[in-house]
Design a protein around this motif. Sequence first.
Motif, mmCIF file in Angstrom:
data_model
loop_
_atom_site.group_PDB
_atom_site.id
_atom_site.type_symbol
_atom_site.label_atom_id
_atom_site.label_comp_id
_atom_site.label_asym_id
_atom_site.label_seq_id
_atom_site.Cartn_x
_atom_site.Cartn_y
_atom_site.Cartn_z
ATOM 1 N N ARG B 173 37.378 41.010 33.624
ATOM 2 C CA ARG B 173 35.943 40.800 33.787
ATOM 3 C C ARG B 173 35.562 41.023 35.247
ATOM 4 N NH1 ARG B 173 34.969 35.152 31.728
ATOM 5 N NH2 ARG B 173 34.808 34.493 33.875
ATOM 6 N N LEU B 174 36.359 40.435 36.118
ATOM 7 C CA LEU B 174 36.096 40.604 37.550
ATOM 8 C C LEU B 174 36.249 42.062 37.952
ATOM 9 C CD1 LEU B 174 37.976 37.457 38.850
ATOM 10 C CD2 LEU B 174 35.512 37.803 38.692
ATOM 11 N N GLU B 175 37.280 42.714 37.401
ATOM 12 C CA GLU B 175 37.505 44.115 37.754
ATOM 13 C C GLU B 175 36.363 45.004 37.303
ATOM 14 O OE1 GLU B 175 41.290 45.762 36.774
ATOM 15 O OE2 GLU B 175 42.371 44.016 37.567
ATOM 16 N N ILE B 176 35.879 44.748 36.086
ATOM 17 C CA ILE B 176 34.770 45.571 35.574
ATOM 18 C C ILE B 176 33.554 45.411 36.468
ATOM 19 C CG2 ILE B 176 33.115 45.779 33.690
ATOM 20 C CD1 ILE B 176 35.308 45.364 31.732
ATOM 21 N N LYS B 177 33.292 44.162 36.854
ATOM 22 C CA LYS B 177 32.129 43.907 37.696
ATOM 23 C C LYS B 177 32.271 44.641 39.040
ATOM 24 C CE LYS B 177 28.282 41.849 38.743
ATOM 25 N NZ LYS B 177 27.065 42.206 38.011
ATOM 26 N N ALA B 178 33.470 44.505 39.639
ATOM 27 C CA ALA B 178 33.702 45.132 40.941
ATOM 28 C C ALA B 178 33.568 46.648 40.836
ATOM 29 C CB ALA B 178 35.088 44.756 41.460
ATOM 30 N N LEU B 179 34.128 47.187 39.747
ATOM 31 C CA LEU B 179 34.107 48.623 39.524
ATOM 32 C C LEU B 179 32.677 49.128 39.371
ATOM 33 C CD1 LEU B 179 36.533 50.470 39.171
ATOM 34 C CD2 LEU B 179 36.144 50.386 36.723
ATOM 35 N N GLN B 180 31.896 48.388 38.594
ATOM 36 C CA GLN B 180 30.526 48.810 38.344
ATOM 37 C C GLN B 180 29.725 48.774 39.641
ATOM 38 O OE1 GLN B 180 27.388 47.124 38.083
ATOM 39 N NE2 GLN B 180 26.324 48.834 37.075
ATOM 40 N N ARG B 181 29.956 47.737 40.460
ATOM 41 C CA ARG B 181 29.297 47.648 41.768
ATOM 42 C C ARG B 181 29.636 48.877 42.597
ATOM 43 N NH1 ARG B 181 28.838 41.995 42.918
ATOM 44 N NH2 ARG B 181 26.961 41.418 41.805
ATOM 45 N N GLU B 182 30.952 49.186 42.607
ATOM 46 C CA GLU B 182 31.437 50.258 43.470
ATOM 47 C C GLU B 182 30.872 51.613 43.042
ATOM 48 O OE1 GLU B 182 35.579 49.930 44.131
ATOM 49 O OE2 GLU B 182 35.769 51.990 44.855
ATOM 50 N N LEU B 183 30.864 51.851 41.710
ATOM 51 C CA LEU B 183 30.423 53.150 41.218
ATOM 52 C C LEU B 183 28.906 53.222 41.094
ATOM 53 C CD1 LEU B 183 33.108 53.593 38.427
ATOM 54 C CD2 LEU B 183 33.103 54.659 40.683
ATOM 55 N N GLY B 184 28.279 52.063 40.936
ATOM 56 C CA GLY B 184 26.826 52.028 40.833
ATOM 57 C C GLY B 184 26.261 52.747 39.629
ATOM 58 N N VAL B 185 27.014 52.759 38.535
ATOM 59 C CA VAL B 185 26.541 53.458 37.345
ATOM 60 C C VAL B 185 25.798 52.475 36.434
ATOM 61 C CG1 VAL B 185 27.234 54.796 35.327
ATOM 62 C CG2 VAL B 185 28.497 55.020 37.461
#
Lengths: 284, 331
Positions: B173-185
Amino acid sequence: MAERNGMVEKRGSGLWLTHLGLIIGVAFIFFPIWLAFIASTVDQQDIVRPPMPLLPGDKLFENYGRALVSGVNAPVATMLLNSLVMALGIAIGKIAISLLSAFAIVYFRFPGRKVFFWLIFLTLMLPVEVRIVPTFEVIANFGMLNSYSGLILPLIASATATFLFRQFFMTVPDELAEAARVDGARPMRFFFDILLPMSRTNIAALFVILFIYGWNQYLWPLLITTDPEMNTIVMGIKQMFPSGDDFAHWPTIMATSILAMIPPVIVVIGMQRLFIRGLVESEK
Amino acid sequence: MATLKLDNVKKSFGKTDVIHGVSIDVNDGEFIVIVGPSGCGKSTLLRMVAGLETVTSGEVQIGGKVVNDVEPMDRDIAMVFQNYALYPHMSVFDNMAYGLKIAKVSKDEISERVQTAAKLLQLEPYLQRKPRELSGGQRQRVAMGRAIVRKPAVFLFDEPLSNLDAKLRVQMRLEIKALQRELGVTSLYVTHDQVEAMTLADRMIVMNAGVADQIGAPLDVYANPATEFVAGFIGSPPTNFIDASLVDGQSGRIGVRPEHIELSDTGRITATVGYAEALGAETLVHLRASDGSQITVRQDAALPIPGEGETRGLSWADENIMRFDASGLRQ
């Protein structure tokens, strides 16, 4: 520990008895084949004069050479080739057609989908022998007597294989098709890239079964091939048998029989690993 | 990257209406979570955005373009499935590269994009393995990698964490959130787990029986639920509902969150203590009101735990009262 002792005990006499039983069973089954092999290595005289020899004679190369090159009606080499073409044609054709029809039935919604499936399924109940007269009529009218297409085509449509692939495709998760769709794969691309590689063990198992089915066809080739050059090996053996007072060269016939056995054996042994995996494992 | 707009989207299967009109404007880069119990139509809604289900009426727009009749592959989306839907016969690399291969991206670029995604997801050592040789969490990462390499305008997640064990779920869950922040998609994420919804969402859509009961930022939804359903679904343990007649003689029901109730000698109502669950940091006390309804109180672990069968008073502050009318709407 008591149970373990029981097992150890079985390792002694029980194990030997089991093995003995199995060995006798194998010998029992194998004996006629051994006799056929013996008969294919000796003279005609040795066969017709009892008792039959139980050890190989010295005519092995002579008999097999004669069978392969000249045979009785047609050279066995030709018949082997005919059988090979027919068996391969039937196996490959059946697999190709059933894969495609199963693909259509499982993955596409078209009117009459269920009806078509049950129509295909219904033909399971009609083996070659039942529909042989109308089929002969059709093939004869198409002018396909004495031809490979005549030998192969009527035997290609297969309810069994279609049914098998249908069942397999239905166990493939829908998400896989959807993932491929999102990835941009059109239906045929999905079929070739995903479905086909996933069914390869099933295909191998079916190939073995269908190759032997095609190889062992007797009645159909007997009906539609009148030209000895188009005879297949299984019917060819029967054609070699003497009718009436004719003289039969048994060593040649036996050599032919042994030769007829070799290709199916090679296919079974060669594909054994895949075959068993296809039957027991469901890889998803 | 793009905006996503649903305009009164409806879906019916035959004569059954499953989605009764959902509208939302999703901003560029926003993380939207669709949450609801099973059968509420949340997955169907997502699949309509993906193009895997047809839209019965209404409009789906991605990047300002109506995509109702556009094939999934042409919608510029990527989807992560609940059971990962990895191609079992392909290596991790091929799984991620498949979409690009079909799109006829050059070999060098495919390799570069897959490597980048693999690095991001710590999948580099596993690129040559088959999916069945990976653990659940790794498979999940491959599924996300497959979505990332396509550089889509919108990510769609269909309950991506529900096949993982509890610990891994929190981590992913944390990884998905971080990833989404990073990619901004821009992302649309479906889940039945309200904790996932609360933690991941910029805004969330709470679905109930084919209707979007409430759309809003997680804390707003938590503090100000629009319907009794939302109040009961968001928050764990769920909101207590008490017949208003029992408390102040009015009609309808009032909702009070477990953490807003205090046990006292006298209170607004009295209830009998059933049992208490001591969780370490906090204690959940389950009580039964005089009309038989269950009430849960969440109190600090330092407070004394009442004995079974005791009758205690329940009190709460006025500002914590949520009033609902007979149809379940907030008053």
